[in-house]
Design an enzyme around this catalytic site. Structure first.
Site, PDB file in Angstrom:
ATOM      1  N   LYS A  98      -4.808   2.855  -4.253  1.00 27.98           N
ATOM      2  CA  LYS A  98      -5.624   3.918  -3.667  1.00 27.98           C
ATOM      3  C   LYS A  98      -5.535   5.126  -4.573  1.00 27.98           C
ATOM      4  O   LYS A  98      -4.430   5.576  -4.911  1.00 27.98           O
ATOM      5  CB  LYS A  98      -5.108   4.309  -2.278  1.00 27.98           C
ATOM      6  CG  LYS A  98      -5.488   3.320  -1.209  1.00 27.98           C
ATOM      7  CD  LYS A  98      -5.086   3.806   0.158  1.00 27.98           C
ATOM      8  CE  LYS A  98      -5.366   2.708   1.169  1.00 27.98           C
ATOM      9  NZ  LYS A  98      -4.737   2.978   2.463  1.00 27.98           N
ATOM     10  N   ASP A 123       0.872  -1.176   0.000  1.00 31.63           N
ATOM     11  CA  ASP A 123       0.000   0.000   0.000  1.00 31.63           C
ATOM     12  C   ASP A 123       0.914   1.234   0.000  1.00 31.63           C
ATOM     13  O   ASP A 123       1.317   1.732  -1.066  1.00 31.63           O
ATOM     14  CB  ASP A 123      -0.922  -0.083   1.240  1.00 31.63           C
ATOM     15  CG  ASP A 123      -1.815   1.134   1.439  1.00 31.63           C
ATOM     16  OD1 ASP A 123      -1.693   2.112   0.684  1.00 31.63           O
ATOM     17  OD2 ASP A 123      -2.654   1.132   2.373  1.00 31.63           O
TER      18      ASP A 123
HETATM   19  O1  OSB Z   1      -3.989   1.412   5.139  1.00 31.28           O
HETATM   20  O2  OSB Z   1      -5.817   0.989   4.158  1.00 31.28           O
HETATM   21  C1  OSB Z   1      -5.157   1.670   4.967  1.00 31.28           C
HETATM   22  C2  OSB Z   1      -7.571   4.198   6.521  1.00 31.28           C
HETATM   23  C3  OSB Z   1      -6.712   5.215   6.853  1.00 31.28           C
HETATM   24  C4  OSB Z   1      -5.373   5.045   6.613  1.00 31.28           C
HETATM   25  C5  OSB Z   1      -4.892   3.876   6.025  1.00 31.28           C
HETATM   26  C6  OSB Z   1      -5.757   2.860   5.680  1.00 31.28           C
HETATM   27  C7  OSB Z   1      -7.118   3.019   5.956  1.00 31.28           C
HETATM   28  C8  OSB Z   1      -8.121   1.987   5.684  1.00 31.28           C
HETATM   29  C9  OSB Z   1      -9.444   2.475   5.223  1.00 31.28           C
HETATM   30  O3  OSB Z   1      -7.929   0.813   5.900  1.00 31.28           O
HETATM   31  C10 OSB Z   1     -10.351   1.462   4.623  1.00 31.28           C
HETATM   32  C11 OSB Z   1     -11.600   2.069   4.033  1.00 31.28           C
HETATM   33  O4  OSB Z   1     -11.603   3.250   3.599  1.00 31.28           O
HETATM   34  O5  OSB Z   1     -12.609   1.369   4.001  1.00 31.28           O
HETATM   35 MG    MG Z   2      -3.266  -0.231   3.966  1.00 32.88          MG
END
Ligand code: OSB
Ligand code: MG
Length: 373
Positions: free
Chosen positions: A265, A241
């Site tokens: 993302k 990620d």
């Molecule tokens: O690492 O995916 C991540 C939210 C804030 C920061 C990092 C993360 C996340 C989530 C959000 O996991 C998941 C969602 O938006 O449903």
């Molecule tokens: Mg993540």
């Protein structure tokens, strides 16, 4: 196409359930909504889903406000363009600041889809009618509390659950969830909280027999070498990620064999243009992708649904319904899921949701307006 006016709204929504990750705990979220108007009067919305604190990445709501208002909006206002893929070139001098860029890029794509009379999913090259949604669950006070949260989401029909882990909150909570849900599609996300210290590696290895579909971002974002080394000692696939901010990162991770699965993302990659390109590159390398989230409000969530309709998104996306996070969303209708499936609004022009502008103004802490010269 020419963008003649732009507005930013610093909007705040309360979370229905506090969310804790390896770095922070939140009861409400502030995101920046972007409203772009074209010369013909069409309006496209985007969302800058940056966290308030620089823990996920270096950006914050305030840094995004600054960069968007002082650099990105001036770059797009009045410029001539014919396809949203041309937008990133307008701000190519601006380094980093992907979340800020993503909100403007998203608004540009939506505007273009609306002016073209097609859905955002079609504009992006989507093919899927429905998207499988997973939920992301934060760190809880006890494993039993976590199991209760998982049970709630499984009861709501979500077929995939991701658990946040951190040193000290890993093997025990994962075992507890696995014991109660032996068949559930389960994975964990460490947000880079582990190092190659033997204790950390032992904890991560302790997860290898839990039947997880992936371990997401165990090590620090720039430590691709640690991911490459660790991957070889593990059967559970490693998903990246935070490490992958642009296509060059993805190329490097592929070359180092540091990645088995890519979380795409829109925010982290600087917009839909880059997200589609990352999808294409991953697909060419047979790396499955899924769409991650940043707890988006409805505008960003709708874009995630449209993006998830592309053919390479073969794993469930973090596109749970609005009501998992917010009792009232900024779009009408809110994003909804039926037994963990979200319909892609193919018949719509744009993203299929109308922004509740009165509500946006009501929940905004500040707003800003700019127009072309
Ligand atoms: O690492 O995916 C991540 C939210 C804030 C920061 C990092 C993360 C996340 C989530 C959000 O996991 C998941 C969602 O938006 O449903
Ligand atoms: Mg993540």
């Amino acid at each position: 196409m020419r963008i003649v006016a732009a507005e930013l709204f610093h909007a705040r929504l309360p979370l229905v359930h506090e969310f804790e990750t390896s770095s922070h705990r939140k009861a409400h979220l502030d995101h920046i909504l972007v409203r772009l108007t074209s010369a013909s009067g069409a309006v496209g919305w985007g969302e800058i889903a940056s966290p308030s604190d620089p823990y996920y990445c270096g950006e914050t709501v305030d840094s995004c406000w600054h960069v968007a208002s002082e650099y990105l909006l001036p770059a797009v206002l009045g410029a001539e363009w014919s396809h949203p893929r041309e937008l990133p070139a307008l701000w190519s001098k601006v380094r980093g600041n992907e979340f800020a860029k993503a909100g403007i890029d998203m608004a540009g794509w939506t505007l273009w889809a609306i002016e073209s009379g097609i859905s955002l999913a079609e504009a992006l090259g989507g093919t899927r009618q429905r998207v499988v949604a997973g939920v992301s669950l934060g760190i809880e006070a006890t494993p039993a509390d976590l199991v209760a949260q998982v049970a709630r989401q499984v009861d709501a029909g979500y077929p995939r659950v991701k658990l946040k882990i951190a040193p000290g909150w890993d093997v025990e909570p994962v075992r507890a969830v696995r014991a109660r849900f032996p068949e559930l599609d389960l994975h964990v996300d460490a947000n880079g909280a582990y190092t190659e210290h033997p204790d950390h590696l032992a904890a991560l290895r302790g997860l290898d027999d839990a039947g997880l579909s992936m371990i997401e971002q165990p090590f620090a974002p720039r430590n691709l070498l640690a991911h490459a080394r660790f991957r070889r000692t593990l059967t559970t696939p490693i998903c990246l990620d935070e490490s992958i901010v642009d296509l060059d990162d993805l190329r490097t991770a592929l070359a180092l064999e540091a990645i088995a699965i890519l979380n795409i993302k829109v925010s982290r990659m600087g917009g839909l243009t880059a997200a589609v390109a990352a999808h294409d590159l991953a697909r060419a390398h047979d790396v499955p992708v899924w769409c991650g989230g940043m707890h988006e409000f409805g505008v960003g969530r709708a874009a995630n649904v449209a993006l998830s309709s592309l053919p390479g998104f073969t794993l469930p996306s973090d596109v749970s319904a609005s009501d998992k996070y917010y009792s009232r969303d900024v779009v009408i209708p809110p994003i909804s899921a039926d037994r963990g499936l979200v319909d892609v609004p193919w018949q719509a022009v744009g993203d299929g949701h109308r922004v509740d502008e009165a509500f946006v103004r009501e929940i905004s802490l500040r707003a800003l307006q700019r127009s072309a010269g």
